[in-house]
Enzyme design. Structure first.
Site, short mmCIF file in Angstrom:
data_model
loop_
_atom_site.label_atom_id
_atom_site.label_comp_id
_atom_site.label_asym_id
_atom_site.label_seq_id
_atom_site.Cartn_x
_atom_site.Cartn_y
_atom_site.Cartn_z
N TRP A 1 -0.19 -4.18 -0.89
CA TRP A 1 0.99 -3.32 -0.73
C TRP A 1 2.25 -4.12 -0.45
O TRP A 1 3.30 -3.84 -1.02
CB TRP A 1 0.74 -2.25 0.34
CG TRP A 1 -0.23 -1.21 -0.15
CD1 TRP A 1 -1.47 -0.95 0.33
CD2 TRP A 1 -0.04 -0.31 -1.26
NE1 TRP A 1 -2.07 0.05 -0.39
CE2 TRP A 1 -1.23 0.46 -1.37
CE3 TRP A 1 0.99 -0.09 -2.17
CZ2 TRP A 1 -1.39 1.45 -2.35
CZ3 TRP A 1 0.83 0.91 -3.15
CH2 TRP A 1 -0.35 1.65 -3.24
N ASP B 1 6.28 -1.23 6.46
CA ASP B 1 5.48 -0.21 5.78
C ASP B 1 4.29 0.09 6.69
O ASP B 1 3.38 -0.72 6.83
CB ASP B 1 5.01 -0.76 4.41
CG ASP B 1 4.16 0.25 3.64
OD1 ASP B 1 3.87 1.34 4.18
OD2 ASP B 1 3.79 -0.07 2.49
N LYS C 1 -1.83 9.58 4.37
CA LYS C 1 -2.90 8.89 5.10
C LYS C 1 -3.05 9.47 6.50
O LYS C 1 -4.12 9.94 6.86
CB LYS C 1 -2.65 7.39 5.18
CG LYS C 1 -3.04 6.58 3.94
CD LYS C 1 -2.04 6.62 2.83
CE LYS C 1 -2.48 5.85 1.59
NZ LYS C 1 -1.43 5.00 1.06
#
Ligand SMILES: *Cc1c(COP(=O)(O)O)cnc(C)c1O
Length: 361
Positions: free
Chosen positions: A101, A172, A196
């Site tokens: 990511w 993030d 999530k």
């Protein structure tokens, strides 16, 4: 009706109590005669919902006054672009790459301007954090970007490793936000896609220091300008109302779990149970991540005998355990054990894993 034991990486499990409440309120929200999805986002009912959601989030995370909370769309992936668009202001930014990511965030930022990779652990297969000597920071960077929990590689940065570098820290936190207490003041900007640990996909949270507002050049689209979104209370246009409502229910559920300290204790117990099961399997299961940075939310593991993978997944499915297939880039398995995944679910999983290893090992 029977619900599965859900270990999906995202969209992921939501608390059953929240789903039940949403079901109960679906046709007639608090006597309004319609659902929350069917009313104006500017009316007093929805205004109360978004204001309560923000107040509960601020309380849960201890978000100081000088930080703005934005309810946006486009997912964390849009933030990969929106952050450099807003914050670079003709300068350069640093990225620390610790998994898929942060690597994607770095790559996307290259389209907006000048960015540097300050450190990467790719050559070690993204199984560790960079050591201090490996990190080459630019003291004049517009910001330093990190991914505090790498969902695919299962690498989490422990809170004590988050140091002040003198430039705004952008994080993030998509896959571990709200899983443990966090010191928001260490960060310039925190962002997370909702699917999530927050609610349904379609909602993206941004928590940013107000000093970082208003840096965007006029050439970027209005919708992309954080300052405009902040001035308009995240309602420049129609926000994802159902997602915000669901996030609000999740925040209330979290408060009832004892807030972030309460849920963190359960999360620590769940993670310890699963890692102990893997480590005690005499090499039947292996997690390759350094112990100091193993994620409490996403636990990737491989079966040393990969020929058993299909068997494992088939038997797990029969036992009602789903979402365990690892990301295609790393293979093997991954159990995502977010806030809404109960200790009982992890107990069922580890009992299954022990039994499978005994039968096949
Ligand atoms: C899932 C995830 C993303 C991508 O989120 P989208 O909302 O699908 O754009 C980005 N970063 C991390 C850490 C993630 O877990």
């Amino acid at each position: 009706m029977s619900r599965i034991w859900n270990f999906s990486a995202g969209p992921a499990a939501l608390p059953e109590a929240v789903l039940r409440q949403a079901q109960e309120e679906l046709l007639d929200w608090h006597g309004a005669g319609c659902s929350i999805m069917e009313m104006s986002h500017r009316g007093k009912e929805f205004t109360a919902v978004i204001e309560q959601a923000e107040a509960d989030l601020r309380e849960l995370m201890g978000i100081p006054e000088q930080y703005k909370v934005l309810f946006l769309q486009g997912g964390a992936t849009q933030q990969f672009a929106q952050i450099p668009m807003n914050l670079l202001a003709g300068r350069s930014a640093d990225y620390i790459v610790t998994g898929s990511w942060s690597k994607k965030a770095f790559k996307e930022a290259q389209r907006s301007g000048q960015v540097r990779c300050a450190a990467t652990t790719e050559s070690s297969g993204f199984t560790r954090l960079p050591v201090a000597e490996e990190i080459k920071l630019d003291p004049f960077a517009a910001y330093l970007h990190v991914c505090t929990n790498e969902t695919i590689h299962g690498v989490e940065i422990p809170a004590e490793r988050i140091a002040d570098t003198g430039v705004p820290l952008v994080a993030d936190m998509s896959s571990h936000i709200l899983s443990r207490p966090v010191n928001v003041e260490k960060f310039g900007l925190i962002y997370a896609g909702a699917q999530k640990n927050i609610g349904p996909s379609g909602l993206t949270l941004v928590i940013m220091h107000r000093d970082l507002l208003g840096m965007a050049p006029l050439s970027i689209p209005t919708m992309m300008d954080y300052a405009v979104m902040a001035e308009n209370g995240s309602m420049l246009n129609t926000p994802p109302t159902f997602g915000i409502y669901m996030a609000g229910l999740v925040f209330q559920w979290l408060k009832a779990q004892g807030g972030l300290a309460g849920i963190a204790a359960v999360n620590a117990e769940k993670a310890a149970l699963l890692y102990d099961c893997i480590d005690a399997s005499a090499g039947f299961y292996v997690n390759p991540v350094d112990v100091e940075c193993r994620s409490r939310m996403n636990v990737p593991f491989v079966l040393t005998d990969a020929a058993l993978d299909a068997d494992f997944l088939a038997a797990a499915k029969v036992a009602g355990l789903l979402g365990l297939k690892g990301h295609k880039s790393v293979g093997g398995m991954r159990a995502s054990i977010y806030n809404a995944v109960s200790l009982e679910a992890v107990q069922v999983l580890t009992a299954f894993m022990n039994d499978f290893a005994q039968r096949k090992g």
